[in-house]
Design a protein around this motif. Structure first.
Motif, short mmCIF file in Angstrom:
data_model
loop_
_atom_site.label_atom_id
_atom_site.label_comp_id
_atom_site.label_asym_id
_atom_site.label_seq_id
_atom_site.Cartn_x
_atom_site.Cartn_y
_atom_site.Cartn_z
N UNK A 83 14.35 4.55 4.95
CA UNK A 83 13.93 3.16 4.80
C UNK A 83 12.40 3.06 4.71
N UNK A 84 11.71 3.84 5.54
CA UNK A 84 10.25 3.84 5.49
C UNK A 84 9.74 4.36 4.14
N UNK A 85 10.34 5.46 3.67
CA UNK A 85 9.93 6.01 2.37
C UNK A 85 10.19 5.00 1.25
N UNK A 86 11.35 4.34 1.29
CA UNK A 86 11.67 3.36 0.24
C UNK A 86 10.67 2.20 0.27
N UNK A 87 10.27 1.76 1.47
CA UNK A 87 9.31 0.65 1.57
C UNK A 87 7.95 1.04 0.98
N UNK A 88 7.49 2.25 1.32
CA UNK A 88 6.19 2.70 0.81
C UNK A 88 6.20 2.81 -0.71
N UNK A 89 7.26 3.40 -1.25
CA UNK A 89 7.33 3.55 -2.71
C UNK A 89 7.49 2.19 -3.39
N UNK A 90 8.29 1.31 -2.79
CA UNK A 90 8.50 -0.03 -3.34
C UNK A 90 7.16 -0.76 -3.50
N UNK A 91 6.33 -0.72 -2.47
CA UNK A 91 5.04 -1.41 -2.54
C UNK A 91 4.11 -0.74 -3.55
N UNK A 111 2.68 -8.12 -0.22
CA UNK A 111 3.54 -6.93 -0.26
C UNK A 111 2.80 -5.71 0.28
N UNK A 112 1.49 -5.63 0.03
CA UNK A 112 0.73 -4.47 0.48
C UNK A 112 0.55 -4.39 1.98
N UNK A 113 0.76 -5.50 2.68
CA UNK A 113 0.63 -5.48 4.15
C UNK A 113 1.79 -4.71 4.79
N UNK A 114 2.95 -4.64 4.11
CA UNK A 114 4.13 -4.00 4.69
C UNK A 114 3.86 -2.55 5.15
N UNK A 115 3.35 -1.66 4.26
CA UNK A 115 3.12 -0.29 4.73
C UNK A 115 2.10 -0.18 5.84
#
Length: 553
Positions: A479-487, A533-537
């Motif tokens: 989930x963490x990897x998907x979030x980083x790539x998504x952003x 969106x960039x704040x997420x990572x």
């Protein structure tokens, strides 16, 4: 020769793990293919375009790229190291808050800050208006489109790379080195420059290297300022001169420059040895007293104001003014394309990263490790380089398949690779595989190998162990990897701009189009969306850091 190949294939016996080896080899080949393509482009020299570039902009490209790289690296090193020194070794009002808030500028794409700065420094912007009202209409105004402003914009968005790594170095060994040097008669200032700073050099150099690669790969910021560098030249050679060979040759020059810099940096620190120790306790920090504590607070506040607060305030002001015009069906279409590409890109990258990480776990030999290192090189390649390097062979494959299907079956499939978004997804995979792999591989290392042995004794095969044992345990890491790539995919501009199918525009592409026309106000709403969106990572990173600190205690 044929006899030898026949012997090799005759002796080859695929086993249960051969599929994972093929997957790792394919990921490695996807990174090497664009590099091979751009260097092979020199077999078709574009003499006319090179003569034009030599007569007009080639010298400016070299000088601009060099000045930009030196200026941004120096500025990021000064800002990052000084802020890391204050938050890691000193105690002043607001230190705990500044220690993580100073990371937030990392969430802002550099081209978004460029939009805000151009609006602030424009002749009709608030800075120029205030100066004219205070000192008259003949007052000197800071030029918005100048090299120092571009260096400042990139420095304010990239300094967190240096800050993050330098702060870690100072926390782990800076205080102890400082105390040891002071006990031998050095003043604190002399001890810092003679002992602490050289000991933190590997971390600082690593951060500066990241800054350098991001600077050389930047496209959106320099485009907004009409500042010619290698990345803008690649784009103009493709879309201005319609010459992919010239774009590929310019890409090879940029890649060679990046590789030379990386090799020089590795050679410079190859003969040195460094040791890491535990973080510094809170009570051991240097207590700043008197005006020094408030100067430190003011310095951190001013950096935060310039990098985040003022630009976000300007974007919010514009967004409120253009809300009625921009918040419409067109905006939701851009948001839909950005979200869809982000989700599909994250899914593809995480699936491949999971396969590569699991394959490396199954066969951790030197050959597989070397292939995985090569597969992770894609993140160091600039987006325009990858776009050109992948688009050229895909055009050829498109033509070959279309000709074959038309001659054999009378079908006309069209551009099934370059016209459907597959080229764009392939570029995302190559560029962001390292982001997904590092996260998934780190989570996989936390699974004890004994669990694999127990599952094997129970009769579970390789794929069954992955699906029934590893996937549930890797849920958070995936989930963490998907979030980083998504952003990252949502913010990606040059690859999306150069490889997108007709009619597929995203928020980043819209920002590029609006800033090219000087429509700063209309670019505010998509810019704020990307910033959110960039704040997420950053939040994920800070949560991970807090968990690590709690475990360390």
């Amino acid at each position: 020769m044929k006899t030898r190949l026949c012997r090799v294939f005759t002796r080859f016996r695929p086993d249960r793990d051969t599929g994972w080896t093929v997957l790792i080899g394919t990921a490695c080949a996807l990174v090497l293919a664009p590099l091979l393509v751009i260097f092979m482009a020199w077999r078709q020299p574009a003499h006319d375009i090179w003569h034009h570039l030599y007569a007009t902009v080639l010298f400016d490209l070299l000088v601009n790229s060099l000045v930009l790289a030196v200026g941004v690296c120096a500025g990021s090193a000064v800002l990052g190291v000084s802020l890391a020194l204050l938050t890691a070794l000193c105690e002043f009002p607001g230190r705990r808050l500044f220690s993580w808030v100073l990371l937030l500028p990392l969430a802002m794409p550099a081209y978004v800050l460029a939009v805000a700065v151009l609006g602030l420094l424009d002749y009709s912007g608030p800075v120029a208006s205030v100066l004219r009202s205070l000192f008259g209409s003949a007052t000197w105004l800071p030029p918005a489109r100048s090299t120092p402003v571009i260096i400042g914009v990139l420095t304010l968005t990239l300094y967190p790379y240096v800050y993050l790594l330098a702060r870690n170095a100072f926390r782990t060994q800076g205080q102890r080195m400082l105390e040891a040097a002071c006990s031998l008669g050095c003043s604190p200032c002399r001890a810092f420059f003679k002992v602490v700073l050289p000991m933190a050099r590997p971390w600082i150099a690593g951060g500066v290297m990241l800054v350098l690669m991001e600077t050389l790969a930047d496209f959106g910021t320099v485009s907004a300022f009409n500042f010619d560098t290698f990345t803008t030249a690649i784009y103009k050679a493709w879309y201005g001169f319609f010459s992919l060979p010239a774009a590929a040759q310019l890409s090879s020059c940029l890649v060679t420059l990046i590789f030379v810099v990386v090799l020089l940096e590795q050679r410079l620190r190859s003969r040195r040895r460094y040791a890491e120790s535990r973080p510094v306790a809170a009570g051991n920090r240097i207590q700043l007293r008197g005006c020094r504590r408030w100067l430190a607070c003011a310095y951190a506040t001013s950096v935060l104001m310039l990098a985040l607060v003022l630009p976000v305030g300007q974007l919010l002001y514009w967004a409120v003014g253009s809300w009625g015009e921009e918040f419409n069906v067109r905006y939701f279409g851009l948001l839909y394309h950005s979200l869809r590409l982000g989700m599909i890109g994250a899914l593809v990258v995480v699936l491949v990263a999971l396969g590569v990480a699991y394959g490396l776990r199954r066969r951790p030999g030197p050959g597989h490790r070397a292939m995985v290192r090569l597969a992770n090189l894609g993140y160091a390649l600039p987006g325009p380089v990858l776009a050109v390097g992948l688009f050229i062979p895909m055009i050829g494959l498109d033509r070959y398949v279309s000709t074959f299907l038309e001659e054999a079956f009378g079908l006309a499939p069209g551009a099934w690779l370059t016209g459907t978004g597959l080229a764009m997804l392939m570029a995302y995979l190559v560029r962001f595989l390292a982001v997904g792999f590092k996260t998934v591989d780190g989570a996989m290392h936390r699974i004890p190998p004994q669990l694999d042995d127990a599952a094997r004794l129970m009769g579970h095969g390789s794929f069954s162990r992955l699906m029934r044992l590893h996937l549930p345990l890797l849920k958070n890491g995936l989930l963490t990897a998907a979030t980083l790539v998504f952003v990252d995919v949502m913010k990606e501009m040059p690859m999306t701009l150069m490889t997108r199918p007709f009619g597929v525009d995203t928020l980043a592409v819209k920002i590029f189009e609006l800033t090219s026309e000087g429509e700063w106000e209309r670019a505010a709403l998509p810019a704020l969306t990307l910033l959110a969106a960039g704040v997420l990572p950053i939040v994920l990173f800070m949560r991970a850091g807090q968990d690590h600190s709690l475990r360390a205690r």
